[in-house]
Design a protein around this motif. Structure first.
Motif, PDB file in Angstrom:
ATOM      1  N   ALA A 149      -6.095  -1.865  -8.874  1.00 25.76           N
ATOM      2  CA  ALA A 149      -5.916  -1.534  -7.464  1.00 25.76           C
ATOM      3  C   ALA A 149      -7.219  -1.003  -6.899  1.00 25.76           C
ATOM      4  O   ALA A 149      -8.208  -0.789  -7.613  1.00 25.76           O
ATOM      5  CB  ALA A 149      -4.793  -0.504  -7.285  1.00 25.76           C
ATOM      6  N   TRP A 190       0.834  -1.204   0.000  1.00 29.54           N
ATOM      7  CA  TRP A 190       0.000   0.000   0.000  1.00 29.54           C
ATOM      8  C   TRP A 190       0.867   1.251   0.000  1.00 29.54           C
ATOM      9  O   TRP A 190       2.013   1.232   0.458  1.00 29.54           O
ATOM     10  CB  TRP A 190      -0.912   0.007   1.233  1.00 29.54           C
ATOM     11  CG  TRP A 190      -1.869  -1.133   1.245  1.00 29.54           C
ATOM     12  CD1 TRP A 190      -1.640  -2.397   1.710  1.00 29.54           C
ATOM     13  CD2 TRP A 190      -3.207  -1.131   0.750  1.00 29.54           C
ATOM     14  NE1 TRP A 190      -2.745  -3.170   1.544  1.00 29.54           N
ATOM     15  CE2 TRP A 190      -3.726  -2.423   0.961  1.00 29.54           C
ATOM     16  CE3 TRP A 190      -4.020  -0.163   0.165  1.00 29.54           C
ATOM     17  CZ2 TRP A 190      -5.029  -2.763   0.590  1.00 29.54           C
ATOM     18  CZ3 TRP A 190      -5.308  -0.501  -0.202  1.00 29.54           C
ATOM     19  CH2 TRP A 190      -5.802  -1.779   0.008  1.00 29.54           C
ATOM     20  N   THR A 191       0.294   2.315  -0.501  1.00 26.18           N
ATOM     21  CA  THR A 191       0.925   3.643  -0.482  1.00 26.18           C
ATOM     22  C   THR A 191      -0.077   4.650   0.062  1.00 26.18           C
ATOM     23  O   THR A 191      -1.288   4.505  -0.132  1.00 26.18           O
ATOM     24  CB  THR A 191       1.376   4.077  -1.879  1.00 26.18           C
ATOM     25  OG1 THR A 191       0.244   4.090  -2.765  1.00 26.18           O
ATOM     26  CG2 THR A 191       2.437   3.135  -2.419  1.00 26.18           C
ATOM     27  N   LYS A 248      -0.878  -0.954  -4.264  1.00 31.52           N
ATOM     28  CA  LYS A 248       0.077  -0.910  -5.357  1.00 31.52           C
ATOM     29  C   LYS A 248      -0.351  -1.832  -6.494  1.00 31.52           C
ATOM     30  O   LYS A 248      -1.098  -2.786  -6.282  1.00 31.52           O
ATOM     31  CB  LYS A 248       1.468  -1.330  -4.868  1.00 31.52           C
ATOM     32  CG  LYS A 248       2.101  -0.373  -3.883  1.00 31.52           C
ATOM     33  CD  LYS A 248       3.488  -0.838  -3.489  1.00 31.52           C
ATOM     34  CE  LYS A 248       4.138   0.102  -2.502  1.00 31.52           C
ATOM     35  NZ  LYS A 248       5.500  -0.347  -2.099  1.00 31.52           N
ATOM     36  N   ASN A 251     -12.384   3.804  -4.209  1.00 36.47           N
ATOM     37  CA  ASN A 251     -12.034   3.936  -5.624  1.00 36.47           C
ATOM     38  C   ASN A 251     -11.466   2.619  -6.134  1.00 36.47           C
ATOM     39  O   ASN A 251     -10.565   2.046  -5.515  1.00 36.47           O
ATOM     40  CB  ASN A 251     -10.998   5.051  -5.821  1.00 36.47           C
ATOM     41  CG  ASN A 251     -11.463   6.359  -5.210  1.00 36.47           C
ATOM     42  OD1 ASN A 251     -12.591   6.778  -5.417  1.00 36.47           O
ATOM     43  ND2 ASN A 251     -10.595   7.007  -4.451  1.00 36.47           N
ATOM     44  N   GLY A 263      -8.561   1.883  -3.665  1.00 35.47           N
ATOM     45  CA  GLY A 263      -8.080   2.981  -2.837  1.00 35.47           C
ATOM     46  C   GLY A 263      -9.186   3.554  -1.967  1.00 35.47           C
ATOM     47  O   GLY A 263     -10.380   3.343  -2.216  1.00 35.47           O
ATOM     48  N   THR A 319      -5.365   9.935   1.153  1.00 35.05           N
ATOM     49  CA  THR A 319      -5.678   8.745   0.377  1.00 35.05           C
ATOM     50  C   THR A 319      -4.776   7.589   0.783  1.00 35.05           C
ATOM     51  O   THR A 319      -3.646   7.775   1.251  1.00 35.05           O
ATOM     52  CB  THR A 319      -5.509   8.995  -1.135  1.00 35.05           C
ATOM     53  OG1 THR A 319      -4.127   9.297  -1.410  1.00 35.05           O
ATOM     54  CG2 THR A 319      -6.371  10.133  -1.603  1.00 35.05           C
ATOM     55  N   MET A 320      -5.302   6.403   0.576  1.00 30.63           N
ATOM     56  CA  MET A 320      -4.563   5.155   0.745  1.00 30.63           C
ATOM     57  C   MET A 320      -4.890   4.294  -0.458  1.00 30.63           C
ATOM     58  O   MET A 320      -6.068   4.105  -0.804  1.00 30.63           O
ATOM     59  CB  MET A 320      -4.956   4.464   2.049  1.00 30.63           C
ATOM     60  CG  MET A 320      -4.481   3.027   2.182  1.00 30.63           C
ATOM     61  SD  MET A 320      -5.108   2.288   3.709  1.00 30.63           S
ATOM     62  CE  MET A 320      -4.639   0.585   3.456  1.00 30.63           C
ATOM     63  N   ARG A 321      -3.867   3.782  -1.124  1.00 31.52           N
ATOM     64  CA  ARG A 321      -4.079   3.062  -2.377  1.00 31.52           C
ATOM     65  C   ARG A 321      -3.171   1.847  -2.446  1.00 31.52           C
ATOM     66  O   ARG A 321      -2.010   1.898  -2.019  1.00 31.52           O
ATOM     67  CB  ARG A 321      -3.797   3.987  -3.567  1.00 31.52           C
ATOM     68  CG  ARG A 321      -3.960   3.329  -4.928  1.00 31.52           C
ATOM     69  CD  ARG A 321      -3.863   4.351  -6.034  1.00 31.52           C
ATOM     70  NE  ARG A 321      -3.887   3.734  -7.345  1.00 31.52           N
ATOM     71  CZ  ARG A 321      -3.922   4.401  -8.499  1.00 31.52           C
ATOM     72  NH1 ARG A 321      -3.951   5.721  -8.482  1.00 31.52           N
ATOM     73  NH2 ARG A 321      -3.949   3.771  -9.654  1.00 31.52           N
ATOM     74  N   THR A 377     -10.285   7.308  -0.055  1.00 28.27           N
ATOM     75  CA  THR A 377     -10.033   8.749  -0.053  1.00 28.27           C
ATOM     76  C   THR A 377     -10.931   9.420   0.975  1.00 28.27           C
ATOM     77  O   THR A 377     -12.137   9.134   1.045  1.00 28.27           O
ATOM     78  CB  THR A 377     -10.295   9.359  -1.438  1.00 28.27           C
ATOM     79  OG1 THR A 377      -9.462   8.714  -2.406  1.00 28.27           O
ATOM     80  CG2 THR A 377      -9.990  10.845  -1.437  1.00 28.27           C
TER      81      THR A 377
END
Length: 308
Positions: free
Chosen positions: A265, A120-121, A172, A206, A267, A168-170, A269
């Motif tokens: 992916a 995750w990023t 990879k 998302n 995500g 945000t967290m998404r 938000t």
């Protein structure tokens, strides 16, 4: 220097031959493939703060040449290639065909240790000069992830940015051997299943799917995630038919259902303009097959050629 090496004794060469040699050299330089992808247009590049100069450095200036690191990477990629080769003999996605056909629930992401956070990023408006903060860590029992921070909607004082305040967290992009793209195939399921515990704030989920054209790279499908707060866990099931198409945060008139065979992916938000601390705890993210849900798409589709 390259021209001087290719054209020695330039004073003794006739002018016509000199011009022809220069033209041949230009053609040779144009025919050499670049070391990286060409520079994209301004509308296709990432965000650049107003007043910040453009980077004109060559694309390979960040590359660090290390022999031991390269050998280790080659070993890892060949190991992945071996696993992919033998997984095809077992069945789709390395599972037996009967299990793949009868599977009704699948956990895609779960947080069971610090190593699971590497998939995750996280990002926030601090990258464009804002004041929000976001952090991601493993829970106390090493079985959940905790996303927390502070949201601040004050825009940066650069004279041009008018809106701010997002976190945000998404996930990879999954990669196969030799950094080839790998996708999630959810065509056998129709519902997104999450187990979360929030603080009452509304989030946006998302889903990013693979696109075939460059101008669609910012397309994503979104839907709302309402957390009720409190100490109790919450099982959320959202049908994929509820997700609507948006491009750079703007809902599109041309709506069509999400293609589930190539998912890149997912995500989360937060941008509800409520300044202050926030937190969201996630146990797992999965997909399931809900036979009671028969809806194909929840929104009106755009007809390019209406019937007379």
């Amino acid at each position: 220097r390259l021209i001087q090496m290719s054209l020695p004794n330039i004073s003794r060469v006739p002018a016509s031959r000199l011009l022809r040699s220069v033209r041949d050299l230009r053609w040779l330089l144009r025919s050499i493939a670049p070391l990286a992808v060409p520079r994209r247009a301004l509308t296709q590049m990432g965000y650049r703060r107003p007043g910040q100069p453009r980077e004109d450095k060559p694309p390979w200036w960040r590359v660090k040449f290390d022999l031991s690191k390269g050998l280790k990477g080659m070993k890892r990629h060949f190991q992945l290639l071996k696993e992919e080769f033998f997984a095809e003999f077992v069945g789709p996605m390395g599972k037996p065909i009967i299990e793949h056909m009868l599977e009704q629930n699948q956990v895609v992401w779960e947080f069971r240790g610090p190593h699971s956070l590497q998939e995750w990023t996280i990002s926030c408006d601090r990258e464009i000069g804002g004041k929000s903060e976001i952090y991601l860590k493993i829970g106390k029992n090493n079985e959940t992830c905790l996303l927390y921070g502070t949201l601040c909607s004050d825009p940066p004082k650069d004279g041009e940015t008018r809106y701010s305040g997002y976190c945000t967290m998404r996930a990879k992009q999954p990669l196969a051997s030799f950094d080839r793209k790998k996708y999630h195939d959810w065509s056998s399921f129709n519902t997104l299943h999450l187990r979360i515990r929030g603080d009452g704030r509304p989030w946006m989920i998302n889903i990013i799917a693979e696109t075939y054209y460059t101008h669609q790279k910012d397309d994503m499908y979104s839907y709302f995630l309402y957390t009720r707060g409190g100490p109790y866990w919450q099982d959320v099931k959202i049908p994929f038919s509820k997700f609507f198409l948006a491009h750079r945060g703007r809902v599109q008139d041309d709506q069509h259902r999400l293609w589930l065979d190539k998912i890149n992916a997912i995500g989360f938000t937060l941008g509800d303009k409520a300044d202050g601390p926030f937190q969201l705890e996630i146990d797992f993210i999965g997909v399931c097959k809900d036979y009671a849900h028969t809806e194909d798409f929840a929104y009106e589709k755009y007809k390019r050629n209406p019937e007379v």
